[in-house]
Design a protein around this motif. Structure first.
Motif, PDB file in Angstrom:
ATOM      1  N   SER A 268       0.807  -1.198  -0.067  1.00 15.73           N
ATOM      2  CA  SER A 268       0.085   0.001   0.031  1.00 15.73           C
ATOM      3  C   SER A 268       1.066   1.211   0.033  1.00 15.73           C
ATOM      4  O   SER A 268       2.110   1.192  -0.031  1.00 15.73           O
ATOM      5  CB  SER A 268      -0.931   0.070   1.160  1.00 15.73           C
ATOM      6  OG  SER A 268      -0.086   0.329   2.395  1.00 15.73           O
TER       7      SER A 268
ATOM      8  N   GLU B  61       1.043   3.222   2.460  1.00 18.83           N
ATOM      9  CA  GLU B  61       1.799   3.513   3.545  1.00 18.83           C
ATOM     10  C   GLU B  61       2.845   2.528   3.883  1.00 18.83           C
ATOM     11  O   GLU B  61       3.353   2.495   4.960  1.00 18.83           O
ATOM     12  CB  GLU B  61       0.790   3.687   4.534  1.00 18.83           C
ATOM     13  CG  GLU B  61       0.041   4.877   4.744  1.00 18.83           C
ATOM     14  CD  GLU B  61      -1.049   4.794   3.258  1.00 18.83           C
ATOM     15  OE1 GLU B  61      -1.529   3.445   3.116  1.00 18.83           O
ATOM     16  OE2 GLU B  61      -1.783   5.754   3.045  1.00 18.83           O
TER      17      GLU B  61
ATOM     18  N   GLU C 248       0.005  -3.905   4.175  1.00 24.78           N
ATOM     19  CA  GLU C 248      -1.307  -3.990   4.835  1.00 24.78           C
ATOM     20  C   GLU C 248      -1.437  -5.420   4.997  1.00 24.78           C
ATOM     21  O   GLU C 248      -0.744  -6.202   4.289  1.00 24.78           O
ATOM     22  CB  GLU C 248      -2.738  -3.513   3.939  1.00 24.78           C
ATOM     23  CG  GLU C 248      -2.686  -2.043   3.488  1.00 24.78           C
ATOM     24  CD  GLU C 248      -3.129  -1.310   4.849  1.00 24.78           C
ATOM     25  OE1 GLU C 248      -3.783  -1.927   5.721  1.00 24.78           O
ATOM     26  OE2 GLU C 248      -3.170  -0.208   4.858  1.00 24.78           O
TER      27      GLU C 248
END
Length: 249
Positions: free
Chosen positions: A71, A73, A76
């Protein structure tokens, strides 16, 4: 000492809002936006926690699959649970979990979960997590809100002071001493401050401007207009002339 020649393009007083942003008020706006985001997530988590308390049910679910997915960030983590819902037969639900929960999950494990009776796809695998997260975010929101109020007060005070110095201060012809280069880059342009010395020996410096423009436009010994009130002074190129100067001119 050379004759004064206006080299900047500030021909009118700069507005309060523009000064507020220029003097750092953008920090308060960023904190306000962050407060909105944190409050939204906190309210959503607490709302879901209340729903689970009112109309949720406890079940023991079997871990039937685990997977990771990239992802923006980072990574996940997902776990798939199979459980028997009240009145709805068997259910298989995949939900995002924390890295710690994912590391401990093994296929075939039986884990306690909570789910909504009217929406069994909404699962809380870590019991009480929504309330903990919502409460933590609420405290973070409080801290961000207080910081935002402090920023509004500090930078609003600076904007008020700049307006007051421009309006009530003495108009002084100062000599440019040079350009102080900063370790700051905005939109690819290195920033700096124009420095000056006033006839009584007081010194000052401008707000940030692109170094290249400052050095192309001003040389040591050039004259600039500054407004001085007590220990505070602002360059006309930053704040513009006072309104009474326009009315009289």
């Amino acid at each position: 000492m050379g004759a004064y020649r206006r080299r900047h393009d500030r021909h009118r007083p700069r507005g309060w809002w523009s000064l507020f942003i220029r003097l750092g008020g953008w920090v308060g706006l960023i904190l306000g936006a962050l407060l909105l985001v944190v409050t939204t997530f906190s309210a959503g988590a607490l709302f879901l926690a209340d729903r689970l308390d009112r109309s949720g049910a406890l079940a023991y679910a079997v871990v039937t699959d685990t997977r990771e997915a990239p992802s923006a960030e980072g990574t996940e983590h997902y776990v798939t649970f199979t459980f028997k819902a009240k009145g709805g037969g068997g259910r298989t639900v995949e939900t995002a979990v924390s890295p710690g929960y994912y590391a401990d999950a093994r296929i075939g494990d039986e884990r306690p979960i909570r789910y909504l009776l009217d929406d069994p796809t909404q699962v809380e695998e870590d019991l009480g997590a929504y309330r903990r997260v919502g409460t933590r975010l609420r405290w973070i929101g409080l801290a961000v809100g207080l910081a935002g109020l402090a920023a509004l007060w500090v930078f609003g005070k600076r904007a008020n002071r700049a307006v007051r110095v421009r309006r009530d201060g003495r108009r002084v012809l100062a000599d440019v001493m040079g350009v102080r280069e900063l370790r700051v880059t905005v939109n690819g342009a290195r920033q700096g401050r124009l420095t000056w010395r006033e006839p009584d020996g007081k010194t000052g410096e401008s707000l940030m401007r692109p170094v290249a423009w400052l050095r192309e436009t001003y040389r040591p010994g050039d004259r600039i207009v500054v407004y001085r009130l007590g220990r505070h002074a602002y360059w006309e190129g930053d704040v513009g002339p006072p309104r009474h100067a326009l009315d009289s001119g």
